[in-house]
Design an enzyme around this catalytic site. Structure first.
Site, short mmCIF file in Angstrom:
data_model
loop_
_atom_site.label_atom_id
_atom_site.label_comp_id
_atom_site.label_asym_id
_atom_site.label_seq_id
_atom_site.Cartn_x
_atom_site.Cartn_y
_atom_site.Cartn_z
N CYS A 131 -46.11 14.03 23.31
CA CYS A 131 -45.65 12.72 23.58
C CYS A 131 -46.14 13.00 25.61
O CYS A 131 -46.66 11.85 26.20
CB CYS A 131 -44.70 12.34 23.96
SG CYS A 131 -44.14 12.12 22.35
N HIS A 273 -42.59 7.75 29.26
CA HIS A 273 -42.82 8.13 28.04
C HIS A 273 -41.78 6.75 27.31
O HIS A 273 -40.79 7.15 27.79
CB HIS A 273 -42.43 9.36 27.15
CG HIS A 273 -42.80 9.65 25.57
ND1 HIS A 273 -43.87 8.88 25.12
CD2 HIS A 273 -41.71 9.85 24.98
CE1 HIS A 273 -43.32 8.89 23.97
NE2 HIS A 273 -42.39 10.06 23.46
N ASN A 303 -42.41 4.96 19.58
CA ASN A 303 -42.28 5.74 19.38
C ASN A 303 -44.08 5.88 19.33
O ASN A 303 -44.35 6.01 18.39
CB ASN A 303 -42.06 7.28 19.72
CG ASN A 303 -42.37 8.49 19.86
OD1 ASN A 303 -43.58 8.58 20.59
ND2 ASN A 303 -41.35 9.00 20.91
O1 UT7 Z 1 -41.42 11.40 22.17
C1 UT7 Z 1 -40.34 12.79 21.81
C2 UT7 Z 1 -39.86 12.91 20.62
N1 UT7 Z 1 -38.40 12.33 20.53
C3 UT7 Z 1 -37.80 12.20 21.17
O2 UT7 Z 1 -37.46 11.87 22.56
C4 UT7 Z 1 -36.44 11.44 20.52
C5 UT7 Z 1 -35.30 12.59 20.67
N2 UT7 Z 1 -34.43 11.85 19.75
C6 UT7 Z 1 -32.94 11.08 19.99
O3 UT7 Z 1 -33.43 9.65 20.11
C7 UT7 Z 1 -32.25 10.53 19.12
O4 UT7 Z 1 -31.71 11.82 19.15
C8 UT7 Z 1 -32.55 10.23 17.58
C9 UT7 Z 1 -32.86 8.36 18.23
C10 UT7 Z 1 -33.37 10.51 16.60
C11 UT7 Z 1 -30.65 10.46 17.14
O5 UT7 Z 1 -29.77 9.45 17.66
P1 UT7 Z 1 -28.52 9.94 17.94
O6 UT7 Z 1 -27.46 8.95 19.08
O7 UT7 Z 1 -28.64 11.40 18.19
O8 UT7 Z 1 -27.79 10.19 16.43
P2 UT7 Z 1 -27.33 11.35 15.35
O9 UT7 Z 1 -28.20 11.61 15.16
O10 UT7 Z 1 -26.31 11.91 16.48
O11 UT7 Z 1 -26.48 10.42 14.20
C12 UT7 Z 1 -25.58 9.85 14.69
C13 UT7 Z 1 -25.23 9.22 13.00
C14 UT7 Z 1 -24.95 10.01 12.03
O12 UT7 Z 1 -24.02 9.80 11.46
P3 UT7 Z 1 -23.09 10.37 11.01
O13 UT7 Z 1 -22.94 11.84 10.82
O14 UT7 Z 1 -22.32 10.39 12.47
O15 UT7 Z 1 -21.73 10.35 9.58
C15 UT7 Z 1 -26.44 9.86 11.18
O16 UT7 Z 1 -26.46 10.21 9.94
O17 UT7 Z 1 -26.13 8.86 12.69
C16 UT7 Z 1 -27.41 8.56 11.69
N3 UT7 Z 1 -27.97 8.30 11.87
C17 UT7 Z 1 -28.79 7.31 11.26
N4 UT7 Z 1 -28.32 5.79 10.03
C18 UT7 Z 1 -28.52 4.17 9.53
C19 UT7 Z 1 -29.00 9.02 12.16
N5 UT7 Z 1 -30.52 8.26 11.91
C20 UT7 Z 1 -30.21 7.21 11.42
C21 UT7 Z 1 -30.21 6.16 10.60
N6 UT7 Z 1 -30.19 4.81 10.64
N7 UT7 Z 1 -32.23 5.75 11.21
#
Ligand code: UT7
Length: 348
Positions: A131, A273, A303
């Site tokens: 990125c 980004h 992204n």
């Molecule tokens: O380009 C550079 C690289 N990438 C980034 O910069 C991305 C960095 N990370 C992020 O943007 C975020 O961490 C994510 C968008 C990937 C995830 O968001 P989050 O707020 O950190 O969610 P989480 O991983 O803490 O998940 C929260 C909940 C979980 O369920 P439980 O365990 O609370 O029941 C996940 O299983 O959301 C669930 N979850 C989803 N639910 C619906 C994870 N992905 C999804 C989804 N749809 N697509």
């Protein structure tokens, strides 16, 4: 006042953008026509529009049709950028393509773009910085022009992320899209032309495991086993990347501004980004930037890795939020980890 502080700071420090001044002479973008909406993803994995929008800010992303590679997207953006610069492909001396999704391991995507656009007098290569590819490629091209080695360099940031995304993994498949941006970097001929003023970049390989594609390279060449284990797809520790991205976006931005005697409030536009709306909001709040100085267009593209910054710059120009003479800071954090910032005076 800002200009005077900038001039004084630049006069005092060792030149990082030494040689002759350089500028972005033109910018163009391309996204494939097919759109993948959050509703489409609801049919593929256990997710929903509300979660994706709230947690990431994304509504839709563009996805290539089968048979379309990164060089095809790069070519479209490059042809437009060269024409906008008032040049022909034969005026380009150097091509750098930032991508993590080359058409193939080799030849380089730079070679493929070069022949597709007919740039018969150029050399170049691919640059792998995920990125941060656009900020790094822009810096590389700027240095090539600053030294006098070339008058016009082509920077392409392009990725077909859909080729390395696991559409069975809801944690990653909602995030990414395909797209390309291209810029022509040329010698700045006159005052008011705009200028690439400074950069700050760093890499931190200790974060490599947090965001990677584990197989398909020399360490784990493709095999039935690696395919069965779905190791040719993006794997991400979302939390680790999120925290690093917020912290480092602010840090790298402050570092390049400090070096130039500037405050965040001196900026006319901050172009980060686009990985997650919440990352951009948090980093810009920490910098004390008002929302009208921050461009966010992740909603429409997701992204796109190497293409997010040119896509955001292009939207800023088209919506009248970026004008000639504006002081702009580009910032990126990506897999590696890679961290980058480029300070520039917009001149188009
Ligand atoms: O380009 C550079 C690289 N990438 C980034 O910069 C991305 C960095 N990370 C992020 O943007 C975020 O961490 C994510 C968008 C990937 C995830 O968001 P989050 O707020 O950190 O969610 P989480 O991983 O803490 O998940 C929260 C909940 C979980 O369920 P439980 O365990 O609370 O029941 C996940 O299983 O959301 C669930 N979850 C989803 N639910 C619906 C994870 N992905 C999804 C989804 N749809 N697509």
């Amino acid at each position: 006042m800002v200009t005077e502080r900038l001039r004084r700071a630049q006069a005092q420090r060792a030149p990082r953008c030494g040689g002759r001044p350089t500028t972005i002479k033109s910018l163009a973008t391309y996204v494939p026509p097919r759109v993948l909406t959050n509703a489409d993803l609801e049919k593929l994995v256990d997710t929903n529009d509300e979660w994706i929008l709230q947690r990431t800010g994304i509504r839709e992303r563009h996805i290539v049709d089968p048979g379309v590679g990164t060089s095809d997207l790069g070519k479209e953006a490059a042809i437009k950028a060269i024409a906008k610069a008032g040049l022909t492909p034969d005026d380009i001396g150097f091509i750098v393509v930032g991508t993590v999704t080359p058409d193939m391991m080799f030849p380089s995507t730079a070679c493929l773009v070069q022949t597709k656009i007919g740039a018969h007098h150029s050399w170049g290569f691919d640059l792998s910085a995920a990125c941060s590819a656009f900020t790094y490629a822009l810096t590389t091209a700027s240095q090539m022009v600053a030294t006098g080695a070339h008058d016009h360099a082509l920077v392409v940031g392009a990725d077909v992320m859909s080729s390395i995304i696991d559409y069975k993994d809801r944690a990653t498949c909602v995030l990414f899209g395909d797209g390309a941006g291209a810029a022509v970097v040329s010698a700045a001929s006159a005052k008011g032309d705009g200028a690439i003023l400074d950069f700050e970049h760093e890499i931190d390989g200790s974060g490599g495991a947090a965001l990677c594609m584990p197989a398909g390279g020399s360490l784990r060449p493709p095999s039935h086993e690696t395919v069965d284990e779905r190791l040719h797809y993006v794997k991400q520790d979302g939390h680790a990347v999120f925290k690093f991205a917020v912290r480092k976006t602010e840090e790298i931005a402050r570092r390049v501004l400090d070096r130039n005697g500037l405050e965040p409030g001196d900026l006319d536009l901050f172009v980060s980004h686009q990985a997650n709306r919440r990352i951009i909001m948090s980093a810009s709040e920490k910098l004390g930037l008002e929302p009208d100085k921050v461009i966010i267009n992740i909603e429409r593209f997701g992204n796109t890795t190497a293409a997010t910054i040119p896509l955001a710059l292009n939207d800023a120009v088209c919506s009248g939020r970026l004008k000639s003479g504006d002081l702009v800071l580009l910032a990126s954090v990506g897999a590696g980890f890679t961290v980058g910032a480029v300070l520039l005076r917009w001149g188009i």
